[in-house]
Design a protein around this motif. Structure first.
Motif, PDB file in Angstrom:
ATOM      1  N   GLY A 114      67.385 110.675 -45.988  1.00  0.00           N
ATOM      2  CA  GLY A 114      66.255 109.805 -45.701  1.00  0.00           C
ATOM      3  C   GLY A 114      66.359 109.090 -44.375  1.00  0.00           C
ATOM      4  O   GLY A 114      65.705 108.061 -44.155  1.00  0.00           O
ATOM      5  N   ASN A 115      67.196 109.632 -43.461  1.00  0.00           N
ATOM      6  CA  ASN A 115      67.402 108.987 -42.159  1.00  0.00           C
ATOM      7  C   ASN A 115      67.054 109.919 -41.010  1.00  0.00           C
ATOM      8  O   ASN A 115      67.661 109.858 -39.937  1.00  0.00           O
ATOM      9  N   ALA A 116      66.093 110.773 -41.221  1.00  0.00           N
ATOM     10  CA  ALA A 116      65.746 111.756 -40.194  1.00  0.00           C
ATOM     11  C   ALA A 116      65.114 111.087 -38.988  1.00  0.00           C
ATOM     12  O   ALA A 116      64.416 110.075 -39.115  1.00  0.00           O
ATOM     13  N   PRO A 117      65.334 111.638 -37.795  1.00  0.00           N
ATOM     14  CA  PRO A 117      64.621 111.131 -36.625  1.00  0.00           C
ATOM     15  C   PRO A 117      63.137 111.481 -36.741  1.00  0.00           C
ATOM     16  O   PRO A 117      62.754 112.354 -37.523  1.00  0.00           O
ATOM     17  N   ASP A 118      62.324 110.839 -35.946  1.00  0.00           N
ATOM     18  CA  ASP A 118      60.894 111.133 -35.956  1.00  0.00           C
ATOM     19  C   ASP A 118      60.580 112.413 -35.197  1.00  0.00           C
ATOM     20  O   ASP A 118      59.632 113.134 -35.531  1.00  0.00           O
ATOM     21  N   VAL A 119      61.365 112.676 -34.175  1.00  0.00           N
ATOM     22  CA  VAL A 119      61.192 113.882 -33.358  1.00  0.00           C
ATOM     23  C   VAL A 119      62.562 114.490 -33.116  1.00  0.00           C
ATOM     24  O   VAL A 119      63.542 113.765 -32.898  1.00  0.00           O
TER      25      VAL A 119
END
Length: 466
Positions: A114-119
Motif C-alpha cells: 500500500g506504499n506505491a509511488p504515484d508514477v
C-alpha cells in the motif's frame, strides 16, 4: 530495452548492461501474488482519466533511475512541470536498477504494502509485460480517451512494449533504437563505397575490412559476429532474415521457420572464417570496454558494429575525430531494411495511487511534452519518442543520430524478442543455445533448434502458471 542481455541503459538510461534473466516460477509467483493482494483493482484510479478540474495542492511521489549526469536535465524537466502545474509538487525518489529485467521486486513490494509511488519510470521496457497483464500498472486508456490523446502521437513501435494483454499500461519517454555504425576511413581504404544493405554484403565487407596479425590472430575485425558482442544478439540476426519467434498458436518456431536456420548458418560461417578461438581472444580484450573510451569501434579495432543511438554521444565525447557514419542494420529481406530493434524508458501509474489525475498529468507530460523530450534527448543522446519531438528543429544531435530517429519511426521497427505477458525472459534460452552453436558445440542445428523450441514453450508455460 528490451529484456535482453542488456537493458542497456548505458551508463545513462540506456546501457550498463545486464544479461537477460529468466522469469522463473518464483518471479511469476511474486507478480501473481501482487495482483492477488491488491494489484488487480485500481484503488482510487480506475476509470478516472481526464482532468478533474481540482487544483487542490497535492504531492505525488515518482520512482525513477535518473542519476549522475542524467539527473540534472531530468530535474529541470520536473521543475518545468511544477511551474506548469503549480498545485502539484513532485517528490522524486531515486531507485536502484532492479537485479531483474522482467519486473521490479521493490515496486511490487511497495504496491502490495500500500506504499506505491504515484508514477513509476522504468528503464527496462520488459517490465510492461508483467505490469500490464497483472494489473500492477493502471490501464492508461481511460485517461487518454478523456483527454482525446491518441497513441498515434508515437511511432507504431510504441505498442510493442507498452500495450500488453490488451492494456495500454505504459507510455514511452525517450527510447533506444539500434542500427549500424561503420568507419568511413576504413571503408574508403578498402574501396567500399556504401554500407552493406544485405547480410551477404555484410559478410563480404567484414572479410575485406579485417586485418590479421602475422600469426593469424585478429588485429582489426571487420565485424564481430559473436552473440552478445556489444549489443548484437541472435535475435537481431534472426530479425535480419525475417525470422519470427512464434507461430499462430503461440508456439516457438525457430526450428520450422527457415529464416532462423539461415541466420544461425550465416553467423557460424563468419565465425568459422575468423576462427572461433581467434574471435574469443579478440572479443575478450574488449569485454569491459563497451561503455568506456577503449571501446573497440571507437578505437578503430572494429570497422563495423551493431549498436544503439547512444554511441553517437559517446563518440562525440570520447573520440570526436573518429570518421564514421550510421545506417540501418543490413537485412536479407529488402522490405525490412530501414527498420530495427527499439525499446527504452516507460512511464506509468502503479496500482493504488491516491492521486490518479495528478499522476496522469505527469505521465502525459513526461511522454508527450515536446520541450521536455527534446531537451532530454539533446542532453542524454536518446531518441525522442513523439512525432513532434522527433521532427523538432531544436533537436541538435548530428547527422549520424538521425538514422536512429528514422529507425524508431519506421513502421517495421519493434521491440524484439516479442514481449509477452510473462515478459521476454524466454529469449535467454536462445542466447544460451547460440553460445554453444557459435562455439561448434551443436552437431545438428535442426535438432538443436527443435530442442530450443521445446525449452522456450516450457519456459513460457511456466511463466504463465501462477
Amino acid at each position: 530495452m528490451r529484456v535482453r542481455k542488456a537493458i542497456r541503459h548505458h551508463g545513462r538510461r540506456g546501457a550498463m548492461r545486464r544479461r537477460r534473466t529468466l522469469l522463473g516460477a518464483a518471479a511469476v509467483a511474486a507478480v501473481a501474488m501482487a495482483a492477488a493482494c491488491g494489484g488487480g483493482g485500481s484503488g482510487g484510479s480506475s476509470g478516472s482519466g481526464g482532468s478533474s478540474g481540482s487544483h487542490t495542492p497535492v504531492t505525488i511521489t515518482v520512482w525513477h533511475q535518473y542519476a549522475a549526469e542524467e539527473a540534472k536535465p531530468f530535474q529541470a524537466g520536473i521543475t518545468a512541470f511544477e511551474k506548469q502545474y503549480p498545485w502539484i509538487h513532485v517528490n522524486l525518489a531515486l531507485q536502484p536498477n532492479p537485479a531483474t529485467d522482467t519486473f521490479d521486486p521493490n515496486l511490487i513490494a511497495a504496491i502490495k504494502g500500500g506504499n506505491a509511488p504515484d508514477v513509476a519510470i522504468g528503464f527496462t521496457p520488459s517490465y510492461a509485460g508483467q505490469y500490464c497483464s497483472s494489473g500492477l500498472w493502471e490501464d492508461l486508456a481511460p485517461f487518454m480517451q478523456k483527454d482525446h490523446m491518441s497513441i498515434t502521437q508515437f511511432a507504431p513501435a510504441t505498442l510493442s512494449y507498452t500495450k500488453i494483454a490488451g492494456k495500454q499500461c505504459a507510455l514511452p519517454s525517450l527510447t533506444d533504437a539500434y542500427g549500424f555504425y561503420y568507419n568511413t576511413a576504413m571503408f574508403k581504404e578498402a574501396g567500399i563505397t556504401s554500407p552493406p544493405q544485405t547480410m551477404d554484403e555484410l559478410a563480404a565487407d567484414a572479410k575485406k575490412l579485417t586485418v590479421r596479425n602475422p600469426d593469424g590472430s585478429i588485429k582489426v575485425a571487420g565485424f564481430v559476429p559473436l552473440n552478445l558482442f556489444n549489443e548484437l544478439d541472435i535475435a537481431d540476426l534472426g530479425q535480419a532474415y525475417g525470422g519470427t519467434w512464434f507461430d499462430s498458436s503461440g508456439k516457438a518456431q525457430l526450428a520450422t521457420d527457415p529464416a532462423w536456420t539461415a541466420a544461425f548458418q550465416w553467423q557460424k560461417s563468419l565465425v568459422d572464417w575468423y576462427g572461433y578461438s581467434n574471435l574469443q581472444k579478440f572479443a575478450a580484450t574488449y569485454t569491459n570496454s563497451e561503455f568506456n573510451p577503449t571501446n573497440a569501434f571507437e578505437t578503430g579495432k572494429v570497422a563495423m558494429v551493431f549498436d544503439g543511438e547512444w554511441r553517437t554521444a559517446f563518440i562525440r565525447r570520447e573520440h570526436p575525430s573518429l570518421p564514421y557514419a550510421t545506417a540501418p542494420f543490413p537485412s536479407q529481406v529488402p522490405s525490412l531494411y530501414g527498420s530495427g530493434r527499439v525499446g527504452g524508458t516507460i512511464v506509468g501509474i502503479p496500482q493504488g495511487t491516491k492521486h490518479p489525475q495528478e499522476a496522469w498529468d505527469l505521465v502525459k507530460y513526461l511522454a508527450t511534452n515536446t520541450h521536455y523530450l527534446v531537451t532530454l534527448a539533446n542532453s542524454l543522446g536518446n531518441v525522442p519518442t513523439t512525432t513532434a519531438s522527433g521532427s523538432s528543429p531544436d533537436l541538435h544531435l548530428g547527422p549520424q543520430f538521425q538514422t536512429f530517429v528514422k529507425i524508431w519511426n519506421n513502421p517495421g521497427s519493434s521491440m524484439y524478442p516479442p514481449l509477452l505477458p510473462s515478459g521476454a525472459g524466454y529469449a535467454q534460452l536462445a542466447d544460451d543455445f547460440d553460445a554453444k552453436w557459435q562455439a561448434g558445440s551443436v552437431p545438428d542445428l535442426q535438432a538443436g533448434l527443435q530442442g530450443l523450441d521445446t525449452n522456450i514453450d516450457n519456459q513460457i508455460q511456466q511463466g504463465q502458471t501462477p
